[in-house]
Design a protein around this motif. Structure first.
Motif, PDB file in Angstrom:
ATOM      1  N   UNK A   1       0.822  -1.214   0.000  1.00  0.00           N
ATOM      2  CA  UNK A   1       0.000   0.000   0.000  1.00  0.00           C
ATOM      3  C   UNK A   1       0.856   1.263   0.000  1.00  0.00           C
ATOM      4  N   UNK A   2       1.604   1.509  -1.092  1.00  0.00           N
ATOM      5  CA  UNK A   2       2.383   2.749  -1.191  1.00  0.00           C
ATOM      6  C   UNK A   2       1.447   3.944  -1.332  1.00  0.00           C
ATOM      7  N   UNK A   3       1.474   4.858  -0.382  1.00  0.00           N
ATOM      8  CA  UNK A   3       0.457   5.908  -0.328  1.00  0.00           C
ATOM      9  C   UNK A   3       0.479   6.842  -1.530  1.00  0.00           C
ATOM     10  N   UNK A   4       1.614   6.906  -2.251  1.00  0.00           N
ATOM     11  CA  UNK A   4       1.703   7.834  -3.375  1.00  0.00           C
ATOM     12  C   UNK A   4       1.308   7.199  -4.708  1.00  0.00           C
ATOM     13  N   UNK A   5       1.036   5.883  -4.733  1.00  0.00           N
ATOM     14  CA  UNK A   5       0.734   5.190  -5.990  1.00  0.00           C
ATOM     15  C   UNK A   5      -0.564   4.390  -5.892  1.00  0.00           C
ATOM     16  N   UNK A   6      -1.041   3.897  -7.040  1.00  0.00           N
ATOM     17  CA  UNK A   6      -2.224   3.042  -7.060  1.00  0.00           C
ATOM     18  C   UNK A   6      -1.898   1.696  -6.422  1.00  0.00           C
ATOM     19  N   UNK A   7      -2.840   1.157  -5.654  1.00  0.00           N
ATOM     20  CA  UNK A   7      -2.625  -0.166  -5.067  1.00  0.00           C
ATOM     21  C   UNK A   7      -3.948  -0.853  -4.787  1.00  0.00           C
ATOM     22  N   UNK A   8      -3.876  -2.190  -4.733  1.00  0.00           N
ATOM     23  CA  UNK A   8      -4.973  -3.020  -4.234  1.00  0.00           C
ATOM     24  C   UNK A   8      -4.332  -3.986  -3.250  1.00  0.00           C
ATOM     25  N   UNK A   9      -4.827  -4.010  -2.043  1.00  0.00           N
ATOM     26  CA  UNK A   9      -4.235  -4.886  -1.043  1.00  0.00           C
ATOM     27  C   UNK A   9      -5.314  -5.391  -0.105  1.00  0.00           C
ATOM     28  N   UNK A  10      -4.964  -6.382   0.678  1.00  0.00           N
ATOM     29  CA  UNK A  10      -5.878  -6.884   1.694  1.00  0.00           C
ATOM     30  C   UNK A  10      -5.600  -6.157   3.004  1.00  0.00           C
ATOM     31  N   UNK A  11      -6.646  -5.916   3.757  1.00  0.00           N
ATOM     32  CA  UNK A  11      -6.484  -5.241   5.042  1.00  0.00           C
ATOM     33  C   UNK A  11      -6.012  -6.269   6.073  1.00  0.00           C
ATOM     34  N   UNK A  12      -4.692  -6.493   6.095  1.00  0.00           N
ATOM     35  CA  UNK A  12      -4.110  -7.520   6.953  1.00  0.00           C
ATOM     36  C   UNK A  12      -4.383  -7.270   8.434  1.00  0.00           C
ATOM     37  N   UNK A  13      -4.271  -6.023   8.849  1.00  0.00           N
ATOM     38  CA  UNK A  13      -4.457  -5.697  10.268  1.00  0.00           C
ATOM     39  C   UNK A  13      -5.886  -5.987  10.719  1.00  0.00           C
ATOM     40  N   UNK A  14      -6.853  -5.553   9.935  1.00  0.00           N
ATOM     41  CA  UNK A  14      -8.257  -5.763  10.289  1.00  0.00           C
ATOM     42  C   UNK A  14      -8.614  -7.244  10.277  1.00  0.00           C
TER      43      UNK A  14
ATOM     44  N   UNK B   1       7.984 -15.157  11.160  1.00  0.00           N
ATOM     45  CA  UNK B   1       9.363 -15.246  10.697  1.00  0.00           C
ATOM     46  C   UNK B   1      10.059 -13.923  10.991  1.00  0.00           C
ATOM     47  N   UNK B   2      11.372 -13.988  11.191  1.00  0.00           N
ATOM     48  CA  UNK B   2      12.135 -12.775  11.482  1.00  0.00           C
ATOM     49  C   UNK B   2      12.225 -11.947  10.207  1.00  0.00           C
ATOM     50  N   UNK B   3      11.331 -10.989  10.077  1.00  0.00           N
ATOM     51  CA  UNK B   3      11.277 -10.165   8.865  1.00  0.00           C
ATOM     52  C   UNK B   3      10.487  -8.905   9.161  1.00  0.00           C
ATOM     53  N   UNK B   4      11.080  -7.762   8.903  1.00  0.00           N
ATOM     54  CA  UNK B   4      10.381  -6.501   9.111  1.00  0.00           C
ATOM     55  C   UNK B   4       9.897  -5.979   7.760  1.00  0.00           C
ATOM     56  N   UNK B   5       8.633  -6.211   7.475  1.00  0.00           N
ATOM     57  CA  UNK B   5       8.044  -5.672   6.257  1.00  0.00           C
ATOM     58  C   UNK B   5       6.617  -5.236   6.559  1.00  0.00           C
ATOM     59  N   UNK B   6       5.997  -4.633   5.586  1.00  0.00           N
ATOM     60  CA  UNK B   6       4.671  -4.054   5.774  1.00  0.00           C
ATOM     61  C   UNK B   6       3.645  -5.088   6.219  1.00  0.00           C
ATOM     62  N   UNK B   7       3.656  -6.263   5.587  1.00  0.00           N
ATOM     63  CA  UNK B   7       2.653  -7.288   5.883  1.00  0.00           C
ATOM     64  C   UNK B   7       2.824  -7.842   7.292  1.00  0.00           C
ATOM     65  N   UNK B   8       4.074  -8.158   7.666  1.00  0.00           N
ATOM     66  CA  UNK B   8       4.345  -8.665   9.015  1.00  0.00           C
ATOM     67  C   UNK B   8       3.906  -7.657  10.068  1.00  0.00           C
ATOM     68  N   UNK B   9       4.253  -6.400   9.853  1.00  0.00           N
ATOM     69  CA  UNK B   9       3.911  -5.344  10.810  1.00  0.00           C
ATOM     70  C   UNK B   9       2.405  -5.209  10.974  1.00  0.00           C
ATOM     71  N   UNK B  10       1.663  -5.252   9.869  1.00  0.00           N
ATOM     72  CA  UNK B  10       0.208  -5.100   9.931  1.00  0.00           C
ATOM     73  C   UNK B  10      -0.443  -6.266  10.669  1.00  0.00           C
ATOM     74  N   UNK B  11       0.003  -7.483  10.392  1.00  0.00           N
ATOM     75  CA  UNK B  11      -0.602  -8.650  11.044  1.00  0.00           C
ATOM     76  C   UNK B  11      -0.257  -8.679  12.528  1.00  0.00           C
ATOM     77  N   UNK B  12       0.971  -8.316  12.852  1.00  0.00           N
ATOM     78  CA  UNK B  12       1.374  -8.249  14.260  1.00  0.00           C
ATOM     79  C   UNK B  12       0.532  -7.216  15.005  1.00  0.00           C
ATOM     80  N   UNK B  13       0.302  -6.070  14.366  1.00  0.00           N
ATOM     81  CA  UNK B  13      -0.490  -5.018  15.001  1.00  0.00           C
ATOM     82  C   UNK B  13      -1.942  -5.447  15.163  1.00  0.00           C
ATOM     83  N   UNK B  14      -2.462  -6.199  14.185  1.00  0.00           N
ATOM     84  CA  UNK B  14      -3.825  -6.717  14.297  1.00  0.00           C
ATOM     85  C   UNK B  14      -3.970  -7.649  15.484  1.00  0.00           C
ATOM     86  N   UNK B  15      -2.966  -8.512  15.687  1.00  0.00           N
ATOM     87  CA  UNK B  15      -2.949  -9.417  16.843  1.00  0.00           C
ATOM     88  C   UNK B  15      -2.897  -8.613  18.142  1.00  0.00           C
TER      89      UNK B  15
END
Length: 326
Positions: A149-162, A183-197
């Motif tokens: 979900x790059x805020x400056x460009x077009x995107x379609x993504x799943x709301x991982x956190x929700x 897994x030991x990885x800092x990326x957008x998807x991991x962060x969103x799912x962790x925050x949802x939990x």
């Protein structure tokens, strides 16, 4: 090099979105400013990209850029044929020539003549290199990013956190003592799912939770399972279905029962979970739906020439499964 709305915006001293509105006959911009922008566009020689047609059907060349081949988990999580079928189904009245590439930071995605003829580019499950992004914008080629979900460009993504938040709230109670496995990885998807939990635990007033970061799936072994049992940690929330599948395999191998000894959930709804002994509780990220929405983007961006931002969050599908005890 063709003139883009960014060139016009720079010359006119306005934003690209303002130029886009004027060129699409928006009534939101004053007549004086609109006239000035149109004059600059004509002076610079701005023209919209032409679309090839065969009879009444448009023929579009769509470049589909996939994640790097050195990521072995991609084909287990995301079905490329399902994505392509969805994209084509999303633009049923037109012919799509889909050209697949794999992302590589050292490779020029537009080095060949055929590549340069793309009417649009879709980046699936990977980031857009800055140099490529600049090239696409300079040449007025629409591009879309999937599952980011790059805020400056077009995107379609799943709301991982929700989706993770909903999954956890349907699985845990206040007295639960869950473990979030990732897994030991800092990326957008991991962060969103962790925050949802984390948000779900807070809403349920769960204080005794734990995060475990794995360097390798081999770390899910008898020692880890024994440690969880001693601590009374019996609710396992895996960041994805691959981690959940390995956990179930090791649990059954070491004579534990699911869900009697461990309750288990995954995330993604990937094909790997279909091989498990029990149906996994998870959230399905419907790739065909992602593809169909991409087809809608192609219609709006390429065929109808809309230039307003296209940013969409999709909702995952909750799968009850049989790996959680009531």
């Amino acid at each position: 090099m063709s003139v883009t709305i960014y060139d016009i915006a720079k010359e006119a001293g306005v934003s690209a979105s303002t130029v886009s509105r004027v060129l699409n006959s928006s009534s939101l911009i004053s007549d004086e400013r609109s006239s000035n922008i149109i004059e600059i566009a004509n002076r610079l020689g701005y023209t919209k990209r032409a679309i090839k047609k065969q009879k009444s059907r448009a023929i579009l060349n769509i470049k589909l850029v996939l994640g790097q081949l050195n990521d072995p988990s991609l084909p287990l999580v995301y079905s490329v044929p399902e994505l392509i079928d969805g994209i084509k189904a999303g633009v049923p009245e037109n012919q799509l020539n889909i050209i697949c590439e794999t992302s590589n930071k050292t490779k020029d995605l537009f080095s060949s003549k055929k590549s340069g003829q793309a009417d649009a580019v879709i980046f699936a499950f990977c980031q857009v290199p800055k140099s490529t992004e600049q090239y696409l914008k300079e040449n007025n080629i629409p591009f879309l990013v999937l599952n980011r979900s790059p805020e400056e460009n077009d995107f379609i993504t799943f709301n991982n956190k929700e989706a993770m938040n909903e999954l956890v709230k349907k699985s845990l109670v206040k007295t639960s003592r869950p473990v979030f496995l990732e897994m030991y990885s800092e990326n957008e998807i991991t962060t969103e799912r962790r925050q949802g939990f984390l948000n779900a635990c807070e809403e349920l007033s769960i204080a005794d939770y734990e995060f475990i970061q794995l360097n390798s799936l081999d770390e899910i072994d008898r020692h880890l399972l024994t440690n969880f049992t001693k601590k009374g940690k019996k609710q396992i929330v895996a960041m994805n279905d691959i981690i959940a599948s390995v956990f179930m395999f090791q649990a059954l191998k070491n004579s534990y029962k699911i869900p009697e000894d461990f309750s288990l959930s995954g995330f993604d709804g990937s094909s790997v979970s279909s091989m498990l002994a029990s149906e996994l509780r998870t959230v399905s990220l419907q790739i065909n739906k992602l593809g169909r929405k991409s087809g809608d983007w192609i219609t709006k961006r390429v065929l109808e020439r809309e230039e307003a931002a296209y940013q969409v969050y999709l909702k995952g599908k909750y799968i009850e499964g049989s790996t959680y005890s009531s």
